[in-house]
Design a protein around this motif. Structure first.
Motif, PDB file in Angstrom:
ATOM      1  N   THR A 634      33.420   2.249 -35.689  1.00 55.48           N
ATOM      2  CA  THR A 634      34.380   1.596 -36.584  1.00 55.48           C
ATOM      3  C   THR A 634      33.902   0.234 -37.050  1.00 55.48           C
ATOM      4  OG1 THR A 634      35.517   0.673 -34.664  1.00 55.48           O
ATOM      5  CG2 THR A 634      36.318   2.786 -35.521  1.00 55.48           C
ATOM      6  N   THR A 635      32.869  -0.279 -36.374  1.00 54.49           N
ATOM      7  CA  THR A 635      32.327  -1.593 -36.767  1.00 54.49           C
ATOM      8  C   THR A 635      30.924  -1.396 -37.313  1.00 54.49           C
ATOM      9  OG1 THR A 635      33.594  -2.636 -34.997  1.00 54.49           O
ATOM     10  CG2 THR A 635      31.805  -3.940 -35.986  1.00 54.49           C
ATOM     11  N   ASP A 636      30.604  -2.111 -38.392  1.00 53.31           N
ATOM     12  CA  ASP A 636      29.303  -1.943 -39.028  1.00 53.31           C
ATOM     13  C   ASP A 636      28.161  -2.225 -38.066  1.00 53.31           C
ATOM     14  OD1 ASP A 636      30.626  -1.361 -41.326  1.00 53.31           O
ATOM     15  OD2 ASP A 636      30.241  -3.281 -42.327  1.00 53.31           O
ATOM     16  N   ASN A 637      27.075  -1.386 -38.207  1.00 54.42           N
ATOM     17  CA  ASN A 637      25.816  -1.600 -37.487  1.00 54.42           C
ATOM     18  C   ASN A 637      26.010  -1.670 -35.968  1.00 54.42           C
ATOM     19  OD1 ASN A 637      24.323  -1.729 -39.881  1.00 54.42           O
ATOM     20  ND2 ASN A 637      24.774  -3.910 -40.130  1.00 54.42           N
ATOM     21  N   THR A 638      26.799  -0.728 -35.426  1.00 51.80           N
ATOM     22  CA  THR A 638      27.036  -0.750 -33.980  1.00 51.80           C
ATOM     23  C   THR A 638      26.581   0.509 -33.280  1.00 51.80           C
ATOM     24  OG1 THR A 638      29.275   0.084 -34.323  1.00 51.80           O
ATOM     25  CG2 THR A 638      28.989  -2.315 -34.198  1.00 51.80           C
ATOM     26  N   THR A 639      26.405   1.623 -34.005  1.00 54.29           N
ATOM     27  CA  THR A 639      25.998   2.858 -33.335  1.00 54.29           C
ATOM     28  C   THR A 639      24.841   3.488 -34.095  1.00 54.29           C
ATOM     29  OG1 THR A 639      27.579   4.187 -34.587  1.00 54.29           O
ATOM     30  CG2 THR A 639      28.338   3.298 -32.473  1.00 54.29           C
ATOM     31  N   ALA A 640      23.974   4.189 -33.335  1.00 50.02           N
ATOM     32  CA  ALA A 640      22.788   4.780 -33.939  1.00 50.02           C
ATOM     33  C   ALA A 640      22.326   5.980 -33.132  1.00 50.02           C
ATOM     34  CB  ALA A 640      21.658   3.751 -34.023  1.00 50.02           C
ATOM     35  N   ASP A 641      21.699   6.966 -33.774  1.00 48.60           N
ATOM     36  CA  ASP A 641      21.045   8.078 -33.086  1.00 48.60           C
ATOM     37  C   ASP A 641      19.774   8.428 -33.859  1.00 48.60           C
ATOM     38  OD1 ASP A 641      21.806   9.805 -35.255  1.00 48.60           O
ATOM     39  OD2 ASP A 641      23.786   9.961 -34.340  1.00 48.60           O
ATOM     40  N   ALA A 642      18.918   9.238 -33.253  1.00 53.36           N
ATOM     41  CA  ALA A 642      17.613   9.498 -33.859  1.00 53.36           C
ATOM     42  C   ALA A 642      17.000  10.767 -33.290  1.00 53.36           C
ATOM     43  CB  ALA A 642      16.672   8.319 -33.623  1.00 53.36           C
ATOM     44  N   ILE A 643      16.050  11.334 -34.028  1.00 59.28           N
ATOM     45  CA  ILE A 643      15.182  12.398 -33.532  1.00 59.28           C
ATOM     46  C   ILE A 643      13.751  12.023 -33.877  1.00 59.28           C
ATOM     47  CG2 ILE A 643      16.836  14.299 -33.627  1.00 59.28           C
ATOM     48  CD1 ILE A 643      15.594  15.065 -36.330  1.00 59.28           C
ATOM     49  N   ASP A 644      12.794  12.511 -33.068  1.00 57.60           N
ATOM     50  CA  ASP A 644      11.383  12.213 -33.272  1.00 57.60           C
ATOM     51  C   ASP A 644      10.621  13.468 -33.648  1.00 57.60           C
ATOM     52  OD1 ASP A 644      11.794   9.610 -32.669  1.00 57.60           O
ATOM     53  OD2 ASP A 644      10.910   9.665 -30.661  1.00 57.60           O
ATOM     54  N   LEU A 645       9.732  13.330 -34.642  1.00 53.80           N
ATOM     55  CA  LEU A 645       8.798  14.377 -35.033  1.00 53.80           C
ATOM     56  C   LEU A 645       7.439  14.015 -34.440  1.00 53.80           C
ATOM     57  CD1 LEU A 645       7.702  16.776 -36.707  1.00 53.80           C
ATOM     58  CD2 LEU A 645       7.556  15.214 -38.664  1.00 53.80           C
ATOM     59  N   PHE A 646       6.847  14.955 -33.634  1.00 50.61           N
ATOM     60  CA  PHE A 646       5.583  14.703 -32.952  1.00 50.61           C
ATOM     61  C   PHE A 646       4.442  15.377 -33.714  1.00 50.61           C
ATOM     62  CE2 PHE A 646       8.751  13.851 -29.854  1.00 50.61           C
ATOM     63  CZ  PHE A 646       8.213  12.933 -28.955  1.00 50.61           C
TER      64      PHE A 646
END
Length: 861
Positions: A634-646
């Motif tokens: 609900t607050t800007d720039n507070t949560t993140a997720d990612a995946i990696d390509l090897f």
């Protein structure tokens, strides 16, 4: 002597001076010039037009006489000419013929419609050759007004079949034999008396169905175009609408449409058009200038041309072998016919070297400077006119011809040949041989300060600058390279490897199963996670040490050495948690909650992506043929997720990244999200790839795009642990609702050079022009397991690879952006949904913007 006496004497002298004889023009009407609906005469009263010419004043209208070219005749009378009409056979030198050409200064023949007899042809050519003028007009091919099988282009060609006048008129089968256009492509040479004459400047010439001419300067060097079709170069020998030439002491001008000379008036029943006064054209100016120029010069022309050489003027330095342009201006009171160019090497005392002769007065000449250096060179241009007068101009001062210098040197214990200051002409090649004394060897060769290795010969090609080459030598001997490998791999050769002084030695690093090369140290410094390394020009002892690391659990980096990577997520519905299974899944790795940086730091994630989720929960989701990322908050720039390509770049150089992205509607609201791309070779240090970022897209606002190709870091070259992180975080802005989802599709990673089928490794870049569009035979074929489908592209671009069954139905597809060169794509023998295809015959098809290729393949069980 009194002033009154002087005035009286002047009056007597003027009275005793005879008036200059008027010029006489003869218009022909003995060759069906009025056949059909034509009316190419100056008056119906012939041979002397009525009313009398003496009644013509400066204000007289062309309707003074009746005829479609009466305006031409009236205009000439206003300029002091006497005009008459020929109605019998044309003769030259026949004293019994009152209209014999010896009595006239210029002959005008407008669109003849019957062939000239052989005697008439000889008479016309003799008239011109002896100083007379000819102005001729034709019409388009097929304009046979009396239906006798000969139209005006055929008739003019029959007059001069060997091109003595330098001309050929377009007939049936020739290009542009019937055109209509107002051409502004007019000869702009300031000395051209036809287009820049006493009547004025020609700016446009209007055709209403006319043919064109081809010029033959090889037969008559004086022929030149006056007007060309629009769009053609003025050096063109075809598409010419008006042209002029000299022949003997006389001159000719031809135009290839009768419309421009037509004044719009004629006898009743004839078809005419006012081209003489047509708006937007200057037809009458061209015909009048042409007639005045072609008219025989009374008393003969004795004025020589004036010439000025404008380059080289002196002081220049031109390299031997270079291409230079000699320029000049040449003018004449009548007209320059040809120019000759000569070259002096003694400061203008003599000009024994002829560079060209019989050139048209174009004002420029391309010269390849000879390999004869000197400082006292000059150029002379000589211009000639039709009367045989000539004038010359030369460079005002000396210019220099010299060469490039290659300075060659050798240290003690050897030699280079040739040596010292070696002079080389522009564009030439120069070779050098380097020889070591007995007991020594070539240690290094520097070209322009940079090493080219311990070579024994070197050639400079296409020399266009000064250069240096310097050879050094060293005493013969041996050195030792100590090679070692850590656990879980090997290096070959290993131990103490003896190398001859100045020699080379290659080492190969091989990881055990489940491991990869993690680093190689040469003399204590890292050269990356390379699998081969070569010492060249060994002149000291060295060390090389390889280390190895275990592959990430369950992850199999894509081997770029086997072909560019492409994933369209066609099997994503079958992918399992943590990317453990599914076609293409095990090339990706999840990113756990980690890091303590500030979002959007690519190392800082708040949501683990080890499992697939559904609904609006943050993490990685299975899209329709795409992978989807969502980070809530609900607050800007507070949560993140990612995946990696090897990726595994072992043995190949780094390339580019491309992918498609699109927003995916997520409930309600206008919140923002951002997708950033990071790269790493160790999984611990990540660098943002800013050229691939997609920033601040909005929930429930449609958005999509294609990223790439974006260059990947140089550190990916030869790295077995290259990693690309697709990092999504909630963005900045918006006031209500959910965060948007973003889908990623058609992910492509390439190498910078060729990657398969025996193509050079080690970073060699092969130019795109080396490769045609090609489709290699699948390997293995026949086969039961995975197959490599190889192809080459002539330049970077999009390619689609498909497998089709015998009905033409597509069973599998892969596509993406590829660099120029050779590539391969791996097919596991499965359909898009994961089912193994049955045994039998199939077709592999390559589709590109350069065309398509197809190859047969056979699947066995």
């Amino acid at each position: 002597m009194s002033r009154r006496f002087l005035l009286a004497l002047l009056v007597l002298l003027l009275a005793a001076t005879p008036a200059a004889a008027a010029k006489k023009a003869l218009f022909d009407n003995a060759h069906a010039e009025t056949a059909g609906n034509a009316d190419w005469v100056i008056d119906n009263d012939q041979p002397i037009p009525v009313p009398a010419q003496s009644g013509i004043t400066a204000g007289t209208s062309e309707t003074f006489w009746t005829g479609a070219v009466s305006a031409w005749g009236v205009a000439l009378v206003k300029r002091g000419y006497t005009v008459e009409t020929n109605t019998a056979a044309i003769t030259y030198g026949n004293g019994s013929n009152p209209r014999d050409l010896t009595n006239y200064d210029v002959l005008v023949i407008d669109e003849p419609n019957t062939l000239f007899t052989s005697a008439e042809a000889a008479a016309i050519l003799s008239f011109v050759q002896n100083g007379g003028g000819l102005v001729g007009v034709s019409d388009h091919s097929g304009s046979d007004r009396n239906n006798d099988g000969a139209d005006s282009p055929i008739i003019w060609n029959a007059l001069d079949p060997t091109h003595l006048l330098g001309l050929h008129f377009g007939v049936s089968g020739d290009a542009n034999n019937n055109i209509s256009q107002t051409s502004t492509n007019v000869n702009a040479l300031g000395t051209d008396a036809v287009t820049r004459g006493p009547v004025g400047n020609v700016t446009g010439f209007a055709f209403h169905n006319g043919t064109t001419m081809t010029l033959f300067p090889s037969v008559n060097a004086t022929v030149r175009g006056e007007v060309w079709m629009n769009g053609l170069s003025q050096s063109s020998l075809t598409g010419v609408m008006a042209a002029s030439a000299s022949y003997g002491a006389g001159k000719v001008v031809f135009a290839t449409d009768s419309s421009p000379a037509d004044d719009g008036t004629a006898s009743s029943g004839n078809t005419v058009f006012n081209g003489w006064g047509e708006a937007g054209a200057t037809d009458s100016t061209l015909f009048m200038n042409a007639t005045l120029w072609a008219t025989r010069s009374s008393g003969g022309d004795v004025t020589p041309p004036t010439v000025s050489v404008t380059s080289p003027t002196g002081g220049q330095t031109w390299k031997a072998g270079s291409s230079q342009t000699i320029t000049w201006t040449a003018t004449d009171n009548v007209g320059v016919t040809t120019v000759d160019i000569a070259w002096s090497t003694d400061g203008g005392a003599s000009y024994p070297n002829t560079l060209a002769s019989g050139l048209s007065n174009s004002g420029s000449f391309g010269w390849t400077v000879p390999n004869t250096p000197g400082t006292t060179n000059r150029i002379r241009v000589t211009a000639h006119d039709a009367a045989g007068n000539s004038g010359s101009g030369a460079s005002a001062a000396n210019f220099t011809i010299d060469r490039w210098t290659i300075t060659a040197s050798a240290s003690a214990n050897g030699s280079i040949s040739p040596s010292g200051a070696v002079a080389v002409a522009q564009g030439a090649n120069q070779g050098f041989t380097i020889t070591a004394n007995s007991g020594f060897h070539v240690a290094d060769v520097l070209v322009d300060g940079g090493s080219v290795g311990a070579v024994t010969s070197f050639t400079f090609t296409n020399v266009t600058a000064n250069h240096t080459i310097a050879a050094s030598f060293a005493v013969n001997g041996t050195f030792t390279i100590t090679a070692s490998a850590g656990a879980n791999g090997s290096i070959s050769p290993s131990g103490a490897v003896v190398v001859a002084s100045g020699g080379s030695q290659t080492f190969t690093m091989t990881a055990n199963s489940g491991f990869h090369v993690s680093g190689v140290l040469v003399d204590g410094g890292s050269v990356g996670a390379v699998t081969t390394y070569t010492f060249t020009n060994v002149l000291a002892n060295h060390t090389i040490a390889a280390s190895f690391a275990a592959n990430a659990g369950g992850i199999t980096p894509w081997p770029l050495a086997s072909g560019n990577y492409l994933e369209n997520f066609s099997d994503i519905a079958n992918w399992t948690n943590n990317f453990a299974s599914g076609i293409g899944a095990n090339t990706y790795g999840s990113v756990p909650v980690e890091g303590s940086g500030t979002i959007p730091d690519g190392f800082h994630t708040t949501t683990s992506t080890a499992t697939f989720v559904t609904g609006t929960t943050g993490g990685v989701q299975k899209g329709t043929g795409a992978i989807v990322l969502l980070s809530t908050g609900t607050t800007d720039n507070t949560t993140a997720d990612a995946i990696d390509l090897f990726l595994d770049y072992t043995g190949v150089t780094t390339g580019t990244l491309s992918f498609d992205w699109a927003t995916v509607f997520n409930s309600t609201g206008d919140r923002k999200g951002s997708l950033r791309i990071y790269t790493s070779t160790n999984g611990a240090t990540f660098t943002e790839l800013t050229g691939a970022d997609v920033l601040n897209f909005t929930n429930n606002v449609a958005g999509s795009g294609h990223i790439g190709p974006v260059s990947l870091p140089a550190g990916f070259t030869h790295s077995a642990t290259a990693r690309i992180r697709f990092y999504y975080h909630n963005g900045t802005g918006g006031t209500t609702g959910s965060r948007p989802k973003v889908s990623i599709d058609n992910v492509s990673a390439t190498t910078a050079g060729p990657t398969a089928f025996g193509i050079p490794r080690g970073g060699d870049v092969v130019p795109a022009a080396t490769y045609p569009l090609d489709w290699s035979r699948p390997v293995p074929n026949p086969g039961a397991g995975a197959m490599l489908l190889g192809f080459s592209l002539p330049a970077a671009g999009h390619a689609r690879i498909e497998v089709l069954d015998l009905t033409g139905r597509r069973v599998w597809m892969s596509e993406g952006e590829f660099a120029a060169g050779l590539h391969s794509v791996r097919w596991d023998g499965q359909m898009a949904h994961g089912t193994t295809v049955p045994a039998g015959m199939y077709f592999a098809r390559l589709s590109t913007r350069w065309g398509a290729r197809m190859e047969r393949l056979v699947r066995t069980q």
